[in-house]
Motif scaffolding. Structure first.
Motif, mmCIF file in Angstrom:
data_model
loop_
_atom_site.group_PDB
_atom_site.id
_atom_site.type_symbol
_atom_site.label_atom_id
_atom_site.label_comp_id
_atom_site.label_asym_id
_atom_site.label_seq_id
_atom_site.Cartn_x
_atom_site.Cartn_y
_atom_site.Cartn_z
ATOM 1 N N PHE A 164 -6.666 37.407 38.804
ATOM 2 C CA PHE A 164 -6.154 38.209 39.659
ATOM 3 C C PHE A 164 -7.043 39.866 39.526
ATOM 4 C CE2 PHE A 164 -3.507 34.271 40.421
ATOM 5 C CZ PHE A 164 -3.962 34.410 41.897
ATOM 6 N N SER A 203 -4.742 42.194 40.090
ATOM 7 C CA SER A 203 -3.240 43.100 38.360
ATOM 8 C C SER A 203 -3.621 42.232 38.072
ATOM 9 C CB SER A 203 -2.298 43.118 40.112
ATOM 10 O OG SER A 203 -2.331 41.642 41.153
ATOM 11 N N ALA A 208 -2.243 39.852 37.636
ATOM 12 C CA ALA A 208 -0.952 38.552 37.655
ATOM 13 C C ALA A 208 -0.191 37.981 36.958
ATOM 14 C CB ALA A 208 -0.974 38.037 39.249
ATOM 15 N N LEU A 209 -0.104 38.433 35.648
ATOM 16 C CA LEU A 209 0.802 37.848 34.122
ATOM 17 C C LEU A 209 2.263 37.840 35.033
ATOM 18 C CD1 LEU A 209 -0.855 39.935 31.409
ATOM 19 C CD2 LEU A 209 -1.164 37.474 32.309
ATOM 20 N N PHE A 210 3.294 36.603 34.222
ATOM 21 C CA PHE A 210 4.855 36.807 35.028
ATOM 22 C C PHE A 210 4.870 37.400 33.750
ATOM 23 C CE2 PHE A 210 3.119 31.952 36.112
ATOM 24 C CZ PHE A 210 2.507 32.552 36.518
ATOM 25 N N PRO A 211 5.901 38.841 34.141
ATOM 26 C CA PRO A 211 5.833 39.486 34.108
ATOM 27 C C PRO A 211 7.743 39.079 32.484
ATOM 28 C CG PRO A 211 6.460 40.018 35.948
ATOM 29 C CD PRO A 211 5.609 39.082 35.815
ATOM 30 N N HIS A 212 8.208 38.437 33.166
ATOM 31 C CA HIS A 212 9.283 37.555 32.593
ATOM 32 C C HIS A 212 8.731 37.342 31.064
ATOM 33 C CE1 HIS A 212 8.684 34.651 35.586
ATOM 34 N NE2 HIS A 212 9.035 34.436 35.015
ATOM 35 N N MET A 213 7.863 36.492 31.545
ATOM 36 C CA MET A 213 7.798 35.572 30.162
ATOM 37 C C MET A 213 6.970 36.418 29.116
ATOM 38 S SD MET A 213 6.106 32.034 31.919
ATOM 39 C CE MET A 213 7.129 31.437 33.878
ATOM 40 N N ARG A 259 3.947 43.601 29.748
ATOM 41 C CA ARG A 259 3.211 45.076 30.044
ATOM 42 C C ARG A 259 3.394 46.182 28.563
ATOM 43 N NH1 ARG A 259 8.952 44.267 30.495
ATOM 44 N NH2 ARG A 259 10.780 44.293 29.128
ATOM 45 N N ASP A 300 4.956 41.400 43.495
ATOM 46 C CA ASP A 300 4.079 40.729 43.988
ATOM 47 C C ASP A 300 3.402 39.306 43.948
ATOM 48 O OD1 ASP A 300 1.307 40.707 43.577
ATOM 49 O OD2 ASP A 300 0.961 41.437 41.847
ATOM 50 N N ARG A 326 0.906 38.011 44.047
ATOM 51 C CA ARG A 326 0.176 37.519 43.886
ATOM 52 C C ARG A 326 0.651 36.416 42.017
ATOM 53 N NH1 ARG A 326 -3.901 36.377 46.102
ATOM 54 N NH2 ARG A 326 -6.040 37.344 45.904
ATOM 55 N N LEU A 327 1.589 37.105 42.291
ATOM 56 C CA LEU A 327 2.127 36.236 40.708
ATOM 57 C C LEU A 327 2.337 34.355 41.380
ATOM 58 C CD1 LEU A 327 5.186 39.200 39.864
ATOM 59 C CD2 LEU A 327 3.117 37.930 38.461
ATOM 60 N N ALA A 368 -0.395 33.684 41.466
ATOM 61 C CA ALA A 368 -0.976 32.904 39.850
ATOM 62 C C ALA A 368 -0.556 31.365 39.816
ATOM 63 C CB ALA A 368 -0.854 33.835 39.094
ATOM 64 N N VAL A 422 8.966 31.427 38.827
ATOM 65 C CA VAL A 422 8.477 32.363 39.104
ATOM 66 C C VAL A 422 9.161 33.435 39.890
ATOM 67 C CG1 VAL A 422 6.498 34.022 39.744
ATOM 68 C CG2 VAL A 422 6.372 31.850 38.676
ATOM 69 N N PRO A 459 13.466 34.145 39.190
ATOM 70 C CA PRO A 459 13.906 34.850 38.308
ATOM 71 C C PRO A 459 13.051 36.102 38.200
ATOM 72 C CG PRO A 459 12.814 32.650 37.312
ATOM 73 C CD PRO A 459 12.843 32.871 39.143
ATOM 74 N N LEU A 460 12.253 36.708 39.241
ATOM 75 C CA LEU A 460 12.477 37.692 38.934
ATOM 76 C C LEU A 460 12.864 38.861 40.514
ATOM 77 C CD1 LEU A 460 7.818 37.807 38.829
ATOM 78 C CD2 LEU A 460 9.771 38.361 37.414
#
Lengths: 359, 265
Positions: A83, A85, A87-92, A134, B154, B156-157, B160, B175, B178-179
């Motif tokens: 994507f 952005s 769209a990497l999962f920030p919590h992983m 991040r 987002d 898009r998450l 994805a 996803v 948790p977020l």
């Protein structure tokens, strides 16, 4: 193995009264890198979302590897998508991100770990497995997103403007790198961009889009040297447009009178025009050079140094809009300054289309 | 900072803290009439506040109601926020208005309504009625809190995760939820605080047996004017402060309340 990784047959998508995509047809061969190029709102993102399955076409069929997926939901399509952005999962962690698609497929832990390590090695992120997204630079995030999309061995890789969030200085290197990774993975790829330089540099083939239609699909050389219509000619690469008249059609070649000169052009776009009809001749600025016989002449307005070349803008009565541009080697442009009158010789052939407004 | 601005800020802070400070000081007055400033000092009102049966029962009731109401409201509110954000359906605006309605309807009206309903239908006026009433009152705060987190999520998450082969249920579990955790925690905390301090609706729907701590305190000051109320207030303030400090220390209050600057750290 199927001969086509992706096939679109007359795919149409409407949003209320707006048709975002008009009967688009396109084929991507296995391992091929195809770019959808066009200005914003041209339908390229809609097309990508239709292939991904985020949207459903109103008409037409979509095939992946020969199998119709028109009604198959996203999560059963076996696609890999990067994507804009990322769209990497920030919590992983990076490794958990890359493993996500394998976990969703129920692949065993040992095999998943091997494949994640291999994918990270391929995108040169080994050693960063435990970082959070991040904590990565923009380029690293992009490569992590690429690894996450490739590790599932998708039937097609979809890239949605993946370079637009990066510094210009980084882009060139990453374009080469992404292309090398894609080639190594041997995965058919559909790439969306509005940047013609990216498209020309990376693609096996380019589909130029505007107003929800594919105007031309061909190799970068074809699209650049033989644009199918005036939109393609104007959108891909720069052009100096000269007003001329049709002298005549001979087989596949047309003769175009521009001032005293006669240029050859592909006849296809001019069929049906009568002799003497006004046409626009599109010339690539790098095909113009100082000297005679003069194809055009005018007073220099500005000289823009670009490093490897110099763009000379001149006032020119023969040019549409009154402006012409020549791209010269710095050596040829030395001593040029605003106010000087410059005569330019041109090529023997060009692309020509019916004039937009009466000359 | 300019000196007059500094003084203004100090005055404002003093003004906000003054009632709590006065209550805490009065709590230590030895006399049995609420008075300021105290002449002699004692801690006997703390003993009284902690041993007075109505306060003990009230605190227990408040705790039970707070825990049940905040958990139920968080679950319902999260569901409502997800529904409002993700789905398009007829009557969406109506549902939105309905969920937010308690923000404009005064608490005593909600209390009166429930009281009338339960009295008419002959249903028992026990703790479940209080819980129900509190859920309605705190629901809008939970919905808003979760909704704001959803809006800043987002989309898009989720796309994805879908593209990687996860069906929608799995995407929600792994996803989306948790977020949303900071938003859920913030909504729950708001709900808990509002429920524990709620008074006017509770006054209507509680009975002698089910009265909450604020209602018990109100009933107490109608009969007595001694500083045990002030002592209770002091205990309340210190406990809350310790809880918030703990939440900040171990959970990160700014994260729980969703005030963290995105991309910061």
């Amino acid at each position: 193995m199927a001969v086509e990784a992706l096939r679109l047959d007359g795919v149409t998508r409407r949003f209320g009264a707006v048709t975002a995509l008009h009967g688009a047809s396109l084929v991507v061969a296995p391992g091929e890198f195809v770019t959808l190029l066009g200005p914003s709102g041209c339908g390229k993102t809609t097309l990508l979302n239709l292939v991904a399955g985020f949207q459903t076409p109103d008409e037409g069929e979509i095939f992946l590897g020969g199998e119709s997926v028109t009604r198959v939901p996203v999560w059963k399509r076996d696609i890999g998508m990067v994507f804009q952005s990322y769209a990497l999962f920030p919590h992983m962690s990076v490794a958990e991100n890359v493993a996500y698609g394998l976990r969703a497929r129920g692949i065993g832990k040992a095999e998943a770990m091997d494949r994640v390590a291999e994918a990270l090695r391929m995108v040169r992120l080994s050693g960063l497995e435990d970082r959070r997204p991040r904590q990565l630079s923009g380029g690293q995030q992009q490569r992590a997103a690429l690894a996450r999309a490739l590790v599932i061995r998708p039937r097609i890789l979809l890239l949605d403007e993946p370079f637009s969030a990066l510094d210009r200085a980084l882009r060139g290197g990453l374009q080469v790198e992404v292309r090398e990774i894609q080639r190594a993975a041997g995965v058919a790829t559909l790439f969306v961009t509005h940047d013609q330089h990216e498209a020309l540099a990376m693609s096996d083939r380019i589909a130029v889009m505007c107003g929800g239609r594919i105007h031309q699909a061909g190799t970068p050389e074809e699209v650049y040297a033989h644009p199918a219509d005036r939109f393609v000619a104007g959108f891909v690469g720069d052009a100096t447009v000269l007003r001329g008249r049709l002298r005549g059609l001979m087989g596949t070649t047309a003769g175009i009178e521009v001032g005293q000169a006669v240029l050859e052009a592909d006849a296809t776009p001019l069929r049906g025009l009568s002799q003497g009809a006004p046409v626009d001749a599109f010339l690539r600025p790098e095909t113009l050079s100082p000297g005679g016989p003069a194809l055009l002449s005018g007073e220099v307005r500005s000289v823009v140094f670009q490093g490897g070349h110099v763009d000379v803008h001149l006032d020119c009565a023969e040019a549409a809009g009154g402006r012409a541009m020549a791209r010269l080697a710095p050596m040829l442009a030395s001593g040029l300054a605003a106010g000087r009158v410059l005569e330019l010789a041109g090529p023997s052939c060009c692309a020509a289309f019916p004039a937009e407004e009466p000359a | 900072m300019r000196w007059w601005l500094r003084i203004l800020v100090l005055l404002l802070l003093g003004f906000i803290a003054m009632p709590a400070i006065v209550a805490c000081i009065v709590a230590f007055d030895a006399r049995s009439i609420l008075n300021f400033p105290p002449q002699a000092w004692s801690t006997r009102w703390f003993e009284r506040a902690l041993s007075y049966p109505d306060f003990r029962d009230g605190a227990w009731n408040s705790l039970l109601v707070m825990l049940s109401a905040s958990v139920i409201a968080t679950l319902l509110g999260a569901g409502a926020a997800l529904t409002l954000e993700k789905l398009e359906f007829r009557g969406k605006r109506t549902l939105e208005a309905l969920v937010m309605a308690p923000l404009v309807v005064p608490h005593f009206v909600v209390g009166l309504g429930f009281l009338t309903l339960f009295a008419q239908s002959g249903l028992p006026r026990g703790l479940p009625l209080l819980v129900l009433c509190h859920v309605v009152l705190v629901l809008p705060f939970v919905v808003r809190s979760v909704w704001i987190s959803l809006k800043s999520l987002d989309g898009r998450l989720e796309d994805a995760a879908l593209s990687l082969g996860a069906p929608p249920g799995r995407v929600l579990r792994q996803v989306t939820l948790p977020l949303l955790l900071p938003g859920l925690a913030g909504g729950w905390l708001f709900a808990a605080i509002l429920s524990f301090t709620e008074f006017s609706a509770s006054l209507f729907v509680s009975t002698q047996r089910t009265q909450t701590l604020p209602v018990a305190m109100y009933n107490y000051v109608r009969e007595y004017a001694d500083p045990s109320i002030a002592a209770l207030s002091a205990i309340w303030i210190v406990t809350t402060m310790l809880l918030i400090l703990a939440a900040d220390r171990w959970l990160g209050l700014s994260r729980v309340l969703g005030t963290e600057v995105p991309g910061g750290r």
